[in-house]
Scaffold this motif. Sequence first.
Motif, PDB file in Angstrom:
ATOM      1  N   THR A   4      34.974  36.582  43.228  1.00 43.13           N
ATOM      2  CA  THR A   4      34.361  37.656  41.829  1.00 43.13           C
ATOM      3  C   THR A   4      35.329  37.753  41.288  1.00 43.13           C
ATOM      4  O   THR A   4      36.193  38.798  41.592  1.00 43.13           O
ATOM      5  CB  THR A   4      33.274  38.046  42.499  1.00 43.13           C
ATOM      6  N   ILE A   5      35.109  37.558  39.977  1.00 44.64           N
ATOM      7  CA  ILE A   5      36.698  37.889  38.682  1.00 44.64           C
ATOM      8  C   ILE A   5      35.409  38.494  37.748  1.00 44.64           C
ATOM      9  O   ILE A   5      34.209  38.165  37.632  1.00 44.64           O
ATOM     10  CB  ILE A   5      37.401  36.716  37.545  1.00 44.64           C
ATOM     11  N   GLN A   6      36.111  39.812  37.757  1.00 45.70           N
ATOM     12  CA  GLN A   6      35.355  40.572  36.337  1.00 45.70           C
ATOM     13  C   GLN A   6      36.652  41.163  36.086  1.00 45.70           C
ATOM     14  O   GLN A   6      37.596  41.460  35.747  1.00 45.70           O
ATOM     15  CB  GLN A   6      34.391  41.810  37.168  1.00 45.70           C
ATOM     16  N   GLU A   7      36.433  41.399  34.314  1.00 43.16           N
ATOM     17  CA  GLU A   7      37.271  42.542  33.704  1.00 43.16           C
ATOM     18  C   GLU A   7      36.802  43.523  33.329  1.00 43.16           C
ATOM     19  O   GLU A   7      35.744  43.716  33.218  1.00 43.16           O
ATOM     20  CB  GLU A   7      37.382  41.895  31.956  1.00 43.16           C
ATOM     21  N   GLN A   8      37.718  44.677  33.524  1.00 42.61           N
ATOM     22  CA  GLN A   8      38.370  46.111  33.511  1.00 42.61           C
ATOM     23  C   GLN A   8      38.249  46.535  33.356  1.00 42.61           C
ATOM     24  O   GLN A   8      40.014  46.366  33.363  1.00 42.61           O
ATOM     25  CB  GLN A   8      37.292  46.775  35.215  1.00 42.61           C
ATOM     26  N   ASN A   9      38.854  47.615  31.988  1.00 45.78           N
ATOM     27  CA  ASN A   9      39.674  48.429  31.810  1.00 45.78           C
ATOM     28  C   ASN A   9      40.676  47.594  30.896  1.00 45.78           C
ATOM     29  O   ASN A   9      41.223  47.863  30.958  1.00 45.78           O
ATOM     30  CB  ASN A   9      40.352  49.130  32.443  1.00 45.78           C
ATOM     31  N   GLY A  10      40.612  46.069  30.124  1.00 43.89           N
ATOM     32  CA  GLY A  10      41.553  44.831  30.045  1.00 43.89           C
ATOM     33  C   GLY A  10      42.917  44.627  30.899  1.00 43.89           C
ATOM     34  O   GLY A  10      43.246  43.583  30.969  1.00 43.89           O
ATOM     35  N   ASN A  11      41.896  44.564  31.735  1.00 42.19           N
ATOM     36  CA  ASN A  11      42.728  44.526  32.870  1.00 42.19           C
ATOM     37  C   ASN A  11      41.718  43.158  33.991  1.00 42.19           C
ATOM     38  O   ASN A  11      40.153  43.336  33.653  1.00 42.19           O
ATOM     39  CB  ASN A  11      42.589  45.051  34.635  1.00 42.19           C
TER      40      ASN A  11
END
Length: 100
Positions: A4-11
Amino acid sequence: MKTTIQEQNGNMVAILEGRLDTAASPETERALSPLLESEGQDVILDCTRLEYISSSGLRIFLGILKSAQAKGGRVYITGISDNIRAIFAMTGFINLFQFK
């Protein structure tokens, strides 16, 4: 193997679950391909639920590292088990990556 890929806090964060062995590598590499396209973002490989990694899995991690560094990003690995940390140590990969 579930990825699973997600964007968190610009990462960009990739959550890896299961066994990253030779059989799972082609599908996992395709699933992680968006990480190769991220520009200047840091990549976090969350290995909390990763049970095993083979040499083909290490090759995928190395490709992500090289791509991120070429674009000014960093790669962090989180949540690896003692067994997987031992594999990183035996192969010298422990010196290539940053661990959180």
